[in-house]
Design an enzyme around this catalytic site. Sequence first.
Site, PDB file in Angstrom:
ATOM      1  N   GLU A   1      53.385 -25.598  30.087  1.00 31.21           N
ATOM      2  CA  GLU A   1      52.094 -25.017  30.421  1.00 31.21           C
ATOM      3  C   GLU A   1      51.361 -25.919  31.404  1.00 31.21           C
ATOM      4  OE1 GLU A   1      49.529 -22.278  27.717  1.00 31.21           O
ATOM      5  OE2 GLU A   1      48.920 -24.336  27.335  1.00 31.21           O
TER       6      GLU A   1
ATOM      7  N   ASP B   1      50.441 -25.593  18.222  1.00 29.92           N
ATOM      8  CA  ASP B   1      51.187 -26.151  19.346  1.00 29.92           C
ATOM      9  C   ASP B   1      52.629 -25.631  19.386  1.00 29.92           C
ATOM     10  OD1 ASP B   1      49.212 -28.524  20.334  1.00 29.92           O
ATOM     11  OD2 ASP B   1      49.167 -28.293  18.163  1.00 29.92           O
TER      12      ASP B   1
ATOM     13  N   ASP C   1      54.439 -27.396  25.012  1.00 30.29           N
ATOM     14  CA  ASP C   1      52.981 -27.475  25.076  1.00 30.29           C
ATOM     15  C   ASP C   1      52.642 -28.955  24.954  1.00 30.29           C
ATOM     16  OD1 ASP C   1      50.261 -26.840  25.063  1.00 30.29           O
ATOM     17  OD2 ASP C   1      50.235 -26.544  22.888  1.00 30.29           O
TER      18      ASP C   1
END
Length: 165
Positions: free
Chosen positions: A67, A140, A7
């Site tokens: 992502e 996260d 992330d």
Amino acid sequence: MIGMGVDPGTAITGVGVVEGREGKFTALYYDCIYTSPRLSSSQRLGKIYDQLMDLMERFSPHQVAVEELFFNVNVKTALSVGQAKGVVLLAAERKNIQVAEYTPLQVKQAVVGYGRAEKRQVQFMVKKLLSLNDVPAVDDASDALAVAICHLNSFKMDSLMKGLS
């Protein structure tokens, strides 16, 4: 198969390493890479790169999943996240590791079964799927684990589909 989920972010980059074996997921590692706002942009990106390279060396993931960026109202934030994502892509390329990208909707769909799931629901499923005692303390890290789970599910489905054709 070992998948590394990332992330990306300039201040905090979540990293999760998950092994998928016989339909079961095991968290091998999850944490965050933190950078200080007192560092220059290049120093922050360098720190992210160096730590990702160390983690890739340590865990030898077969693939890295990241992502995809979604439109962000704050352009400055979107640009810095894009830079951090670029560092992830570069690190994987330097280690000759294939990269897959997933939208937040795809991650939620793969982990929760509903693309519009709330963060709390995703965290709960990450905890359950990985048999963790607690939800990771930092969002996260949890998000990175979710990206890794999404990828392992997608990879498994792709393999099954190829076997049918």
